[in-house]
Design an enzyme around this catalytic site. Structure first.
Site, PDB file in Angstrom:
ATOM      1  N   ASP A 227       0.810  -1.220   0.000  1.00  0.00           N
ATOM      2  CA  ASP A 227       0.000   0.000   0.000  1.00  0.00           C
ATOM      3  C   ASP A 227       0.846   1.274   0.000  1.00  0.00           C
ATOM      4  O   ASP A 227       0.376   2.350   0.360  1.00  0.00           O
ATOM      5  CB  ASP A 227      -0.980  -0.002   1.190  1.00  0.00           C
TER       6      ASP A 227
ATOM      7  N   HIS B  78      24.813   3.341 -17.781  1.00  0.00           N
ATOM      8  CA  HIS B  78      23.639   3.536 -16.910  1.00  0.00           C
ATOM      9  C   HIS B  78      23.838   2.951 -15.516  1.00  0.00           C
ATOM     10  O   HIS B  78      22.890   2.476 -14.893  1.00  0.00           O
ATOM     11  CB  HIS B  78      22.379   2.948 -17.571  1.00  0.00           C
TER      12      HIS B  78
ATOM     13  N   ASP C  30      27.253  11.415 -12.200  1.00  0.00           N
ATOM     14  CA  ASP C  30      26.282  12.039 -13.101  1.00  0.00           C
ATOM     15  C   ASP C  30      25.018  12.212 -12.275  1.00  0.00           C
ATOM     16  O   ASP C  30      24.305  11.250 -12.016  1.00  0.00           O
ATOM     17  CB  ASP C  30      26.049  11.132 -14.317  1.00  0.00           C
TER      18      ASP C  30
ATOM     19  N   ASP D 139      21.395  18.504 -14.921  1.00  0.00           N
ATOM     20  CA  ASP D 139      22.033  17.246 -15.336  1.00  0.00           C
ATOM     21  C   ASP D 139      23.532  17.505 -15.495  1.00  0.00           C
ATOM     22  O   ASP D 139      23.967  18.064 -16.502  1.00  0.00           O
ATOM     23  CB  ASP D 139      21.385  16.811 -16.671  1.00  0.00           C
TER      24      ASP D 139
ATOM     25  N   HIS E 101      27.958   7.298 -27.182  1.00  0.00           N
ATOM     26  CA  HIS E 101      26.678   8.003 -27.025  1.00  0.00           C
ATOM     27  C   HIS E 101      26.747   9.371 -27.684  1.00  0.00           C
ATOM     28  O   HIS E 101      27.803   9.822 -28.104  1.00  0.00           O
ATOM     29  CB  HIS E 101      26.271   8.096 -25.549  1.00  0.00           C
TER      30      HIS E 101
ATOM     31  N   HIS F 299      21.396  16.276 -25.246  1.00  0.00           N
ATOM     32  CA  HIS F 299      19.943  16.097 -25.401  1.00  0.00           C
ATOM     33  C   HIS F 299      19.292  17.365 -24.874  1.00  0.00           C
ATOM     34  O   HIS F 299      19.897  18.130 -24.121  1.00  0.00           O
ATOM     35  CB  HIS F 299      19.469  14.854 -24.615  1.00  0.00           C
TER      36      HIS F 299
ATOM     37  N   HIS G 114      15.561  14.133 -20.119  1.00  0.00           N
ATOM     38  CA  HIS G 114      15.655  14.011 -21.581  1.00  0.00           C
ATOM     39  C   HIS G 114      14.381  14.678 -22.080  1.00  0.00           C
ATOM     40  O   HIS G 114      13.348  14.037 -22.230  1.00  0.00           O
ATOM     41  CB  HIS G 114      15.747  12.554 -22.021  1.00  0.00           C
TER      42      HIS G 114
ATOM     43  N   GLU H 201      27.834  16.757 -23.265  1.00  0.00           N
ATOM     44  CA  GLU H 201      28.350  15.713 -22.387  1.00  0.00           C
ATOM     45  C   GLU H 201      29.193  14.650 -23.087  1.00  0.00           C
ATOM     46  O   GLU H 201      28.816  13.490 -23.162  1.00  0.00           O
ATOM     47  CB  GLU H 201      27.203  15.042 -21.642  1.00  0.00           C
TER      48      GLU H 201
ATOM     49  N   TYR I 223      35.246   5.939 -22.642  1.00  0.00           N
ATOM     50  CA  TYR I 223      35.057   4.780 -21.765  1.00  0.00           C
ATOM     51  C   TYR I 223      35.970   3.674 -22.291  1.00  0.00           C
ATOM     52  O   TYR I 223      35.738   3.156 -23.388  1.00  0.00           O
ATOM     53  CB  TYR I 223      33.588   4.350 -21.776  1.00  0.00           C
TER      54      TYR I 223
ATOM     55  N   ARG J 250      33.330  11.257 -18.192  1.00  0.00           N
ATOM     56  CA  ARG J 250      32.327  12.072 -18.886  1.00  0.00           C
ATOM     57  C   ARG J 250      32.330  13.435 -18.204  1.00  0.00           C
ATOM     58  O   ARG J 250      32.504  13.521 -16.985  1.00  0.00           O
ATOM     59  CB  ARG J 250      30.932  11.436 -18.824  1.00  0.00           C
TER      60      ARG J 250
ATOM     61  N   GLU K 171      29.836  16.776 -18.219  1.00  0.00           N
ATOM     62  CA  GLU K 171      28.520  17.201 -18.712  1.00  0.00           C
ATOM     63  C   GLU K 171      28.114  18.536 -18.110  1.00  0.00           C
ATOM     64  O   GLU K 171      28.085  18.694 -16.887  1.00  0.00           O
ATOM     65  CB  GLU K 171      27.467  16.143 -18.349  1.00  0.00           C
TER      66      GLU K 171
END
Ligand code: GLY
Ligand code: MN
Ligand code: MN
Length: 462
Positions: free
Chosen positions: A37, A244, A261, A272, A355, A359, A366, A409, A413, A430, A432
Site C-alpha cells: 500500500d 547507466h 552524473d 544534469d 553516445h 539532449h 531528456h 556531455e 570509456y 564524462r 557534462e
C-alpha cells in the site's frame, strides 16, 4: 510576470493553436504503487504542470479553442485531508490558478461528453497516459449517442504533444531562472561529493559509492530541491564504463577515478551534471591525459553551440577532437584505422565513445522537442552506417534558437581489449554541462562546479 499570468499566457498560446472547434485534454500523472500500500513519491505530469503550475494528483485540464479553461481536481474532503494533506479544491481553484472554472474530478466522466459535444477536433497527449485513448473513446461514444438529437461529434483526434513539445522546447525567462537555480544547487552537490571523497580517503576511512550519493542528496534537499531529476550515477573505477550504472555499494579506492552524473529537480525543472574526478584529489598521468582530451572535446562542442547552428554540430565538433586525440594518445592505431577523418568516417571512435553529445533538458531530463528541423522534415538523405551496414535515413538536424536548453556531455570509456594500452584500462570519463542557447553562443549554467583538472585538484585539497 505573476505565476498566474505565466500559466494563463501558456494556456492562451496553446488555445490559439487548437483550431476552430478544437478542445484539448491534459491529465496529470497518476499515483503509482511501489509495493503493497505504498506509492512512489508523487511526481506531476510535466505537460500538465507547464500549463497550470498545479501539483496535486487526480487532476485534468481541459482547454477549448476560445480560451475557456476547466480544471477537474480533487474535491475538498476533510477526512482525506487529515491523511494526505490539504487539497485546493474546485471552489478555490479558479481564482488560485487563474482558470475559467473548476469541477470535482469525480465529475470528469459525466462532464467530458458535454465538453466534447459540438467540437471538431480532440487533442490529447498520445502514448503518455495509459488508458486515456480508451476513456476518450468512451466519452465520444456518449456524444455520438446524442447525434440524432442534433449534437455534433468530434471527427478528428490529434496528438497534443506536437504543439506542447514545440512550446516547451524554447524556455522562457521564468524557466531559465529556475533552471539556473537548479544547476547551482547541483553544482554545489558535486563539489561537496568531491571534497568528501578526498577528505574520507585522507582520514583513512572506507569510501563507498553510496557515501558520495548521500552527500549529493544532502545538498539537493538542503537547498530545497524536491528530489533528484534522475537516478544518480556514482561510479568508482571501472564502473564508470557502465553508462547507466547507479550509485551502489562498490568500494572507491585511492587512485580510482569517480564519475558522478547527478542533478536535482527544482520546482519541476531538471539539471544534469557529470563530473569525473580522482577519488583522492590528484589525477594520475594517464587519467589526466584522457581527462584533458574529453575536456578539449567539450570545449569544441561548447564553441559550436549557438543560435543558427544545428543540434548535431556540438556532437560533430566533439567527435572531431576525440578522433584526433584517440590517435595521439595511442588508443587508436593510425596504422590500423588511418587518419582522424577515417576514424570519423568509419566511426572507429565508437569503441570508446558510444553516445551522443547531448539532449534537450527542461522539465524532463531528456526533455521533449523534435531533434529534426520542422521546416525541413521532408528533406531526407540516405547513408550506410559504416559499423552496422544499415541504411540510415537522415533528416536535417534542428536549428538551435535562443532559449533552447541542451546538455553537452562528451566522454571516453576504455574497457580492456586487445591493443588497448593497459595504462588506460577501465578509465571512464564524462564531463557534462547544461547550456542555454543564446544569439551569439551559449550560457553554461552548471559551471558553479569547476571543470578544469587543476581546479578540481585545488578544490579537493585538504
Ligand atoms: N543523466 C542522464 C544523461 O546524462 O543523459
Ligand atoms: Mn547526465
Ligand atoms: Mn545528460
Amino acid at each position: 510576470m505573476s505565476s498566474n499570468t505565466l500559466y494563463a499566457d501558456r494556456r492562451a498560446r496553446l488555445a490559439a493553436q487548437l483550431g476552430t472547434g478544437g478542445i484539448a485534454i491534459i491529465p496529470t500523472a497518476p499515483e503509482r504503487p511501489r509495493n503493497r500500500d505504498s506509492d512512489f513519491l508523487y511526481r506531476h505530469d510535466s505537460y500538465f504542470y507547464y500549463l497550470t503550475g498545479f501539483t496535486e494528483p487526480h487532476a485534468t485540464l481541459v482547454i477549448t479553442a476560445d480560451g475557456e479553461t476547466t480544471l477537474f481536481c480533487q474535491p475538498k474532503d476533510l477526512e482525506r485531508e487529515v491523511w494526505d494533506g490539504i487539497r485546493l479544491g474546485p471552489e478555490a481553484a479558479p481564482a488560485a490558478l487563474g482558470l475559467s472554472r473548476a469541477l470535482s474530478s469525480a465529475d470528469l466522466a459525466a462532464q467530458m461528453p458535454k465538453l466534447l459535444e459540438n467540437r471538431s477536433t480532440v487533442w490529447y497527449p498520445f502514448a503518455i497516459h495509459s488508458g486515456l485513448e480508451g476513456r476518450v473513446d468512451g466519452w465520444l461514444q456518449s456524444v455520438r449517442a446524442r447525434v440524432r438529437y442534433g449534437a455534433l461529434c468530434p471527427d478528428q483526434q490529434r496528438d497534443l504533444c506536437s504543439l506542447l513539445d514545440e512550446m516547451r522546447l524554447v524556455k522562457d525567462a521564468h524557466e531559465q531562472a529556475v533552471m539556473r537555480r537548479a544547476s547551482a544547487i547541483s553544482a554545489g552537490a558535486h563539489i561537496r561529493a568531491m571534497q568528501r571523497s578526498a577528505a574520507m580517503l585522507r582520514a583513512g576511512q572506507e569510501v563507498r559509492e553510496y557515501h558520495l550519493d548521500a552527500e549529493l542528496l544532502h545538498e539537493f534537499r538542503q537547498h530545497g530541491s524536491q528530489y533528484p531529476a534522475y537516478g544518480s550515477i556514482v561510479a568508482g573505477g571501472a564502473n564508470a564504463c557502465v553508462l547507466h550504472y547507479r550509485a551502489d555499494t562498490a568500494l572507491i579506492r585511492d587512485g580510482d577515478l569517480v564519475l558522478i552524473d547527478a542533478g536535482c529537480e527544482l520546482d519541476g525543472y531538471a539539471s544534469d551534471i557529470t563530473r569525473t574526478f580522482p577519488a583522492n584529489g590528484t589525477f594520475t598521468g594517464p587519467q589526466r591525459a584522457l581527462y584533458e582530451l574529453v575536456l578539449a572535446s567539450q570545449d569544441a562542442a561548447v564553441a559550436a553551440t549557438k543560435a543558427g547552428a544545428r543540434f548535431v554540430d556540438p556532437h560533430e565538433a566533439t567527435v572531431a577532437v576525440l578522433a584526433q586525440g584517440l590517435l595521439d594518445v595511442g588508443l587508436l592505431d593510425k596504422n590500423k584505422v588511418g587518419h582522424a577523418q577515417d576514424v570519423i568516417a568509419n566511426r572507429s571512435y565508437f569503441q570508446f565513445y558510444m553516445h551522443r553529445t547531448g539532449h534537450w533538458l527542461g522539465m524532463d531530463v531528456h526533455d521533449c522537442g523534435s531533434y529534426v528541423e520542422p521546416s525541413q522534415v521532408g528533406q531526407i538523405s540516405e547513408r550506410k552506417d559504416p559499423l552496422s551496414g544499415e541504411l540510415i535515413k537522415d533528416r536535417p538536424s534542428r536549428i538551435l534558437q535562443p532559449g533552447m536548453v541542451l546538455t553537452i556531455e562528451p566522454g571516453l570509456y576504455v574497457r580492456p581489449a586487445p591493443g588497448v594500452p593497459e595504462k588506460f584500462h577501465n578509465i571512464g570519463i564524462r564531463i557534462e554541462d547544461d547550456a542555454i542557447v543564446t544569439q551569439t553562443g551559449c550560457e553554461l549554467i552548471t559551471r558553479g562546479v569547476p571543470v578544469k583538472a587543476d581546479e578540481i585538484e585545488a578544490l579537493m585539497k585538504g
